[in-house]
Design a protein around this motif. Structure first.
Motif, PDB file in Angstrom:
ATOM      1  N   CYS A 212       0.757  -0.841   0.301  1.00 60.94           N
ATOM      2  CA  CYS A 212      -0.155   0.072  -0.089  1.00 60.94           C
ATOM      3  C   CYS A 212       0.765   0.796   0.062  1.00 60.94           C
ATOM      4  O   CYS A 212       0.794   2.255  -1.006  1.00 60.94           O
ATOM      5  N   ALA A 213       1.630   1.177   0.143  1.00 55.92           N
ATOM      6  CA  ALA A 213       3.037   2.322   0.649  1.00 55.92           C
ATOM      7  C   ALA A 213       3.284   2.816  -1.091  1.00 55.92           C
ATOM      8  O   ALA A 213       3.671   3.994  -0.982  1.00 55.92           O
ATOM      9  N   VAL A 214       3.681   1.557  -1.729  1.00 51.83           N
ATOM     10  CA  VAL A 214       4.746   1.452  -2.562  1.00 51.83           C
ATOM     11  C   VAL A 214       3.627   2.128  -3.222  1.00 51.83           C
ATOM     12  O   VAL A 214       3.788   2.897  -4.644  1.00 51.83           O
ATOM     13  N   ASP A 215       1.538   1.838  -3.483  1.00 52.63           N
ATOM     14  CA  ASP A 215       1.086   2.264  -4.246  1.00 52.63           C
ATOM     15  C   ASP A 215       0.667   4.048  -4.106  1.00 52.63           C
ATOM     16  O   ASP A 215       0.908   4.052  -5.099  1.00 52.63           O
ATOM     17  N   GLY A 216       0.305   3.730  -3.175  1.00 53.19           N
ATOM     18  CA  GLY A 216       0.517   5.269  -2.666  1.00 53.19           C
ATOM     19  C   GLY A 216       1.799   6.617  -3.192  1.00 53.19           C
ATOM     20  O   GLY A 216       1.451   7.796  -3.801  1.00 53.19           O
ATOM     21  N   MET A 217       2.673   6.258  -2.888  1.00 50.63           N
ATOM     22  CA  MET A 217       4.679   6.480  -3.423  1.00 50.63           C
ATOM     23  C   MET A 217       3.930   7.148  -4.677  1.00 50.63           C
ATOM     24  O   MET A 217       4.434   8.412  -5.797  1.00 50.63           O
ATOM     25  N   ARG A 218       3.697   5.572  -6.122  1.00 51.26           N
ATOM     26  CA  ARG A 218       3.008   6.231  -7.169  1.00 51.26           C
ATOM     27  C   ARG A 218       2.215   7.137  -7.433  1.00 51.26           C
ATOM     28  O   ARG A 218       2.200   7.938  -8.591  1.00 51.26           O
ATOM     29  N   LEU A 219       1.393   7.401  -6.701  1.00 51.10           N
ATOM     30  CA  LEU A 219      -0.080   7.811  -6.870  1.00 51.10           C
ATOM     31  C   LEU A 219       0.497   9.533  -6.701  1.00 51.10           C
ATOM     32  O   LEU A 219       0.174  10.476  -6.845  1.00 51.10           O
ATOM     33  N   GLY A 220       2.521   9.525  -5.771  1.00 51.76           N
ATOM     34  CA  GLY A 220       2.811  10.650  -5.034  1.00 51.76           C
ATOM     35  C   GLY A 220       2.133  10.814  -3.959  1.00 51.76           C
ATOM     36  O   GLY A 220       1.757  12.524  -3.724  1.00 51.76           O
ATOM     37  N   LEU A 221       1.300  10.284  -3.105  1.00 54.25           N
ATOM     38  CA  LEU A 221       0.526  11.079  -2.194  1.00 54.25           C
ATOM     39  C   LEU A 221       1.336  11.392  -0.666  1.00 54.25           C
ATOM     40  O   LEU A 221       0.863  12.379   0.095  1.00 54.25           O
ATOM     41  N   GLN A 222       2.958  11.089  -0.804  1.00 55.16           N
ATOM     42  CA  GLN A 222       3.578  11.805  -0.328  1.00 55.16           C
ATOM     43  C   GLN A 222       3.087  13.354  -0.230  1.00 55.16           C
ATOM     44  O   GLN A 222       4.211  13.583   0.717  1.00 55.16           O
ATOM     45  N   LYS A 223       3.151  14.147  -1.462  1.00 53.02           N
ATOM     46  CA  LYS A 223       3.359  15.374  -1.927  1.00 53.02           C
ATOM     47  C   LYS A 223       1.514  16.232  -1.552  1.00 53.02           C
ATOM     48  O   LYS A 223       1.964  17.699  -1.729  1.00 53.02           O
ATOM     49  N   VAL A 224       0.996  14.976  -1.035  1.00 50.00           N
ATOM     50  CA  VAL A 224      -0.558  15.403  -0.995  1.00 50.00           C
ATOM     51  C   VAL A 224      -0.998  15.876   0.345  1.00 50.00           C
ATOM     52  O   VAL A 224      -1.726  16.611   0.009  1.00 50.00           O
ATOM     53  N   VAL A 225      -0.888  14.706   0.736  1.00 50.14           N
ATOM     54  CA  VAL A 225      -1.101  13.910   2.272  1.00 50.14           C
ATOM     55  C   VAL A 225      -0.811  15.996   3.066  1.00 50.14           C
ATOM     56  O   VAL A 225       0.745  16.296   2.695  1.00 50.14           O
ATOM     57  N   ARG A 226      -2.120  15.934   3.838  1.00 47.71           N
ATOM     58  CA  ARG A 226      -1.626  16.835   4.639  1.00 47.71           C
ATOM     59  C   ARG A 226      -1.101  16.553   6.211  1.00 47.71           C
ATOM     60  O   ARG A 226      -1.886  16.038   6.581  1.00 47.71           O
ATOM     61  N   VAL A 227       0.460  16.691   6.813  1.00 52.45           N
ATOM     62  CA  VAL A 227       0.632  16.538   7.930  1.00 52.45           C
ATOM     63  C   VAL A 227       1.542  17.491   8.794  1.00 52.45           C
ATOM     64  O   VAL A 227       1.414  18.630   7.923  1.00 52.45           O
ATOM     65  N   SER A 228       1.607  17.323   9.723  1.00 53.75           N
ATOM     66  CA  SER A 228       2.234  19.088  10.490  1.00 53.75           C
ATOM     67  C   SER A 228       3.471  18.930  10.210  1.00 53.75           C
ATOM     68  O   SER A 228       4.233  18.336   9.474  1.00 53.75           O
ATOM     69  N   PRO A 229       4.104  19.915  10.745  1.00 57.99           N
ATOM     70  CA  PRO A 229       5.668  20.584   9.964  1.00 57.99           C
ATOM     71  C   PRO A 229       6.725  19.199  10.336  1.00 57.99           C
ATOM     72  O   PRO A 229       7.951  18.869   9.980  1.00 57.99           O
ATOM     73  N   LYS A 230       6.297  18.303  11.198  1.00 59.28           N
ATOM     74  CA  LYS A 230       7.004  17.675  12.188  1.00 59.28           C
ATOM     75  C   LYS A 230       7.113  16.026  11.991  1.00 59.28           C
ATOM     76  O   LYS A 230       8.151  15.210  12.229  1.00 59.28           O
ATOM     77  N   THR A 231       6.147  16.146  11.058  1.00 59.85           N
ATOM     78  CA  THR A 231       6.035  14.677  10.348  1.00 59.85           C
ATOM     79  C   THR A 231       6.260  14.631   8.795  1.00 59.85           C
ATOM     80  O   THR A 231       6.524  15.130   8.344  1.00 59.85           O
ATOM     81  N   ASN A 232       6.566  13.722   8.812  1.00 66.51           N
ATOM     82  CA  ASN A 232       7.585  13.291   7.986  1.00 66.51           C
ATOM     83  C   ASN A 232       5.986  12.672   7.148  1.00 66.51           C
ATOM     84  O   ASN A 232       5.670  11.716   6.923  1.00 66.51           O
TER      85      ASN A 232
END
Length: 187
Positions: A120-140
């Motif tokens: 699921c993380a691989v699928d999410g990375m391919r969608l670029g979710l790491q660039k879309v998901v909103r997180v706090s400044p201290k969260t990766n």
């Protein structure tokens, strides 16, 4: 006559200085379709194109792309629902292919498709979710658990938006492309 000239002049003056007043109805609504464009809204539009689903209520996708570190209104519950959608959809697919599959083999296959770091993380990375998901400044936002939670939440959001978990499962397979574990369709 002087009042009439003043009124015409004043109206022209206001319309010239404040063009945004043009096209508004008495209650202030625009006649045109106006869509606010923030980077997050643009990313949500792109994501909808990638997954092949347009939300009737974009608020569900907004919540799916909001981590608990960013807001109390977040994707945790949608992620739980999405995980269930994925597991149910996988169960149905594997049972359709082989009704005689053992419970142990079925559980192993479901477990593989649900693994955070291998699927699921691989699928999410391919969608670029790491660039879309909103997180706090201290969260990766690239952490596998964050990306996987957002990925699962998408399908929970689709299930709510369509009021149908089977539809959400179909969109999962469109994104995952029925590939073996960790082989999502690259967009």
């Amino acid at each position: 006559m002087l009042v009439r000239c003043f009124t015409v002049f004043f109206t022209i003056f206001v319309l010239a200085i404040f063009p945004q007043v043009q096209g508004r109805t008495a209650d202030g609504l625009l006649h045109q379709n106006f869509k606010p464009s923030s980077p997050f809204s643009t990313a949500l539009d792109t994501l909808q194109n990638q997954i092949g689903y347009t939300f009737k209520n974009i608020g569900y996708l907004r919540r799916a792309m909001t981590h608990g570190s960013f807001s109390e209104e977040n994707n945790k519950a949608l992620s739980v629902l999405g995980a269930s959608v994925i597991e149910t959809s996988a169960s149905l697919r594997y049972l359709e292919k082989d009704i005689d599959i053992s419970a142990k083999a079925l559980n192993i296959r479901i477990s593989e498709i649900s693994k955070v770091e291998k699927s699921c993380a691989v699928d999410g990375m391919r969608l670029g979710l790491q660039k879309v998901v909103r997180v706090s400044p201290k969260t990766n936002s690239s952490a596998p658990a964050i990306v996987c939670g957002a990925f699962r939440a998408i399908f929970g959001a689709i299930a709510i938006d369509t009021e149908n978990s089977d539809e959400a499962g179909k969109f999962f397979w469109t994104v995952h492309r029925g590939a073996e574990v960790g082989e999502a369709f690259a967009f």
